[in-house]
Structures are given as C-alpha cells and as structure tokens.
Design a protein around this motif. Structure first.
Motif, short mmCIF file in Angstrom:
data_model
loop_
_atom_site.label_atom_id
_atom_site.label_comp_id
_atom_site.label_asym_id
_atom_site.label_seq_id
_atom_site.Cartn_x
_atom_site.Cartn_y
_atom_site.Cartn_z
N LEU A 1 77.74 -126.91 -17.84
CA LEU A 1 77.64 -126.59 -16.42
C LEU A 1 78.90 -127.04 -15.70
CD1 LEU A 1 73.96 -127.82 -15.84
CD2 LEU A 1 74.75 -125.48 -16.32
N VAL B 1 67.53 -127.12 -18.44
CA VAL B 1 66.20 -127.69 -18.66
C VAL B 1 66.39 -129.10 -19.23
CG1 VAL B 1 64.11 -127.47 -20.08
CG2 VAL B 1 65.11 -125.43 -19.04
N GLY C 1 60.53 -122.53 -25.21
CA GLY C 1 60.46 -121.24 -24.52
C GLY C 1 60.47 -121.35 -23.01
N PHE D 1 77.69 -115.81 -17.16
CA PHE D 1 78.89 -116.15 -17.94
C PHE D 1 78.49 -117.32 -18.83
CE2 PHE D 1 80.46 -114.06 -14.21
CZ PHE D 1 81.52 -113.29 -14.66
N LEU E 1 74.99 -121.28 -27.96
CA LEU E 1 74.13 -120.27 -28.60
C LEU E 1 72.74 -120.22 -27.99
CD1 LEU E 1 75.08 -120.91 -32.35
CD2 LEU E 1 76.10 -119.32 -30.71
N GLY E 2 72.21 -121.39 -27.59
CA GLY E 2 70.87 -121.41 -27.00
C GLY E 2 70.80 -120.59 -25.73
C1 LIG Z 1 70.20 -123.37 -22.77
C2 LIG Z 1 68.86 -124.00 -22.37
C3 LIG Z 1 68.61 -123.71 -20.90
C4 LIG Z 1 67.75 -123.42 -23.25
O1 LIG Z 1 66.51 -123.92 -22.77
P1 LIG Z 1 65.18 -123.85 -23.68
O2 LIG Z 1 64.01 -124.00 -22.75
O3 LIG Z 1 65.29 -124.78 -24.80
O4 LIG Z 1 65.27 -122.36 -24.21
P2 LIG Z 1 64.10 -121.55 -24.96
O5 LIG Z 1 63.14 -122.52 -25.56
O6 LIG Z 1 63.57 -120.54 -23.98
O7 LIG Z 1 64.91 -120.87 -26.14
C5 LIG Z 1 65.22 -119.53 -26.17
C6 LIG Z 1 65.79 -119.20 -27.52
O8 LIG Z 1 67.03 -119.91 -27.72
C7 LIG Z 1 66.99 -120.56 -28.98
N1 LIG Z 1 67.78 -121.79 -28.83
C8 LIG Z 1 67.56 -122.77 -27.93
N2 LIG Z 1 68.52 -123.73 -28.09
C9 LIG Z 1 69.31 -123.32 -29.13
C10 LIG Z 1 70.47 -123.85 -29.76
N3 LIG Z 1 71.01 -125.02 -29.36
N4 LIG Z 1 71.04 -123.15 -30.78
C11 LIG Z 1 70.53 -121.96 -31.17
N5 LIG Z 1 69.43 -121.39 -30.59
C12 LIG Z 1 68.83 -122.08 -29.59
C13 LIG Z 1 65.53 -120.83 -29.22
O9 LIG Z 1 65.29 -121.03 -30.61
C14 LIG Z 1 64.91 -119.56 -28.70
O10 LIG Z 1 65.08 -118.49 -29.60
P3 LIG Z 1 63.85 -117.95 -30.48
O11 LIG Z 1 62.70 -117.72 -29.54
O12 LIG Z 1 64.40 -116.72 -31.08
O13 LIG Z 1 63.57 -119.06 -31.46
C15 LIG Z 1 68.88 -125.54 -22.60
O14 LIG Z 1 69.33 -125.81 -23.91
C16 LIG Z 1 69.79 -126.28 -21.63
O15 LIG Z 1 69.36 -126.72 -20.56
N6 LIG Z 1 71.09 -126.42 -22.00
C17 LIG Z 1 72.06 -127.11 -21.15
C18 LIG Z 1 72.41 -126.32 -19.90
C19 LIG Z 1 72.96 -124.94 -20.23
O16 LIG Z 1 73.62 -124.74 -21.24
N7 LIG Z 1 72.70 -123.98 -19.31
C20 LIG Z 1 73.18 -122.63 -19.43
C21 LIG Z 1 74.51 -122.50 -18.83
S1 LIG Z 1 75.04 -120.78 -18.90
#
Ligand SMILES: CC(C)(COP(=O)(O)OP(=O)(O)OC[C@H]1O[C@@H](n2cnc3c(N)ncnc32)[C@H](O)[C@@H]1OP(=O)(O)O)[C@@H](O)C(=O)NCCC(=O)NCCS
Length: 176
Positions: A34, A92, A100, A126, A132-133
C-alpha cells in the motif's frame, strides 16, 4: 478459524474503530503493497480515520460483527476528462487472510460503488506484479487484466512493475 462470509458487512469508518484499525494499518505485512506508511500508535490511527477515512469519497470498513477487520477504498477521479474513472485499493488484517474475505468484500463493494457514482464507468486496480493474492482477488471479482506496466509505481523506495486491471459498469450482472 472458520469465517462465516455471510457476516461480512461494509460501512463507513468511525473514530471508535481506532484500535481495530491499528491492528491492520499498523502491520507491515498489510501496508507492504500500500502507498501509506505503517501506523504506529492509536493516536495515528485516530488521526488517519478522522483526516483520511471519514472525508474519503468512498472508503468502507470491512467488518465482521461490526468490528473492523479491513478496508476498501474506491477513489473517483474528478474533472471533466477523468470523472468516468475510479481507482480501488483494499487490505485485510493478517489473521483473516485466506478465508475469502477480500473477494467477498470486493463483490459487495463494486456494485454499491457504481450505484453511488453513476457517472463512473471504469474501475481500475493497479497491483504489484509480486502481489499474487491481490491479483487473485480482483480476478475472482471479475476484473480483467489489461497489461503489465513496467517500473510504473514508486513505492517504499522501489520502482515496481504493476499489473493494471479494470472492471466496467457494464461488466455488472444485469439482474444480480
Ligand atoms: C491481498 C489481500 C487483500 C487478500 O485478502 P484475503 O481475504 O486473504 O483474500 P481471499 O481469501 O479472498 O483470497 C482470494 C484468492 O487469493 C488467493 N491468495 C490469497 N493470498 C495469496 C497469496 N499470498 N499468494 C497466492 N494466492 C493468494 C487465495 O488462495 C484465493 O484464491 P482461491 O480462492 O483460488 O484459493 C490480503 O492478502 C492483504 O490484505 N494484503 C495486503 C494488502 C494488499 O496487498 N492490498 C492490495 C493492494 S492492490
């Protein structure tokens, strides 16, 4: 930990969220991708909620049982040439990752935002090429990947490659 996704709600932030807000906004794992710096005190959390979250045009707290566990910000651009576009960001608390929650929250937020800002037709995300998540979250929400922007963003001292994704108002299901 089991998470009942039907309990996820979105609402504006309140000053009373400061302790919960600090749990994720004060965590380097959350702020890593972020633009904002990690917060380090309750006072900083209060100031951020008061000065940034509350005045923001569309920032919502992601809640379980009304307790803040994350955020979604959608910022609509202004000006005649840009007011059709908006930019999305989210995060999150780490202990809730992988259930999820972000996907569910984005699926709730996107139609709400388009209803609140009927002039906006294009939502952009962006996303760091290494995040990847987050890429998975927007893909599961229905965003389309449009391309890789090389060395596009300067974040935390580094130039980052970013993927650009979009979701158009016409991508919403006709009868949700
Ligand atoms: C990115 C983020 C918001 C994901 O939140 P989350 O509630 O864990 O996401 P979800 O549980 O809805 O996951 C969605 C999918 O992503 C996948 N995923 C989550 N984290 C992952 C990771 N680190 N690497 C690979 N896949 C990942 C999950 O497996 C899921 O896929 P699937 O249903 O096919 O298994 C969280 O990791 C976060 O807060 N990250 C830091 C802030 C950030 O990066 N924000 C986005 C800026 S653009």
């Amino acid at each position: 930990m089991e998470v009942d996704l039907s309990k996820i709600t979105l609402r504006p932030f309140k000053l009373e969220d400061a302790d919960d807000f600090l749990l994720f906004a004060g965590d380097d794992q959350v702020t890593n991708y972020l633009r904002w710096q990690t917060l380090s005190s309750k006072q900083e959390a209060l100031d951020h909620i008061k000065d940034v979250c509350i005045p923001h045009p569309w920032r919502r707290s992601i809640c379980i049982d009304n307790c803040s566990i994350g955020f979604i910000s959608i910022f609509p651009f202004s000006g005649e040439e840009h007011r059709f576009k908006a930019n999305i960001g989210y995060g999150v608390a780490v202990k809730y990752w992988g259930h999820g929650i972000a996907t569910k929250a984005l699926k709730m937020a996107v139609p709400q935002f388009f209803a609140d800002f009927p002039d906006v037709v294009r939502l952009e995300a962006f996303i760091d090429a290494q995040n990847l998540g987050s890429q998975r979250v927007v893909e599961k929400t229905g965003f389309q990947k449009e391309g890789l922007l090389r060395k596009y963003a300067y974040m935390k001292g580094n130039l980052r490659d970013m993927f650009i994704y979009s979701f158009l108002s016409t991508d919403l299901p006709a009868n949700p």
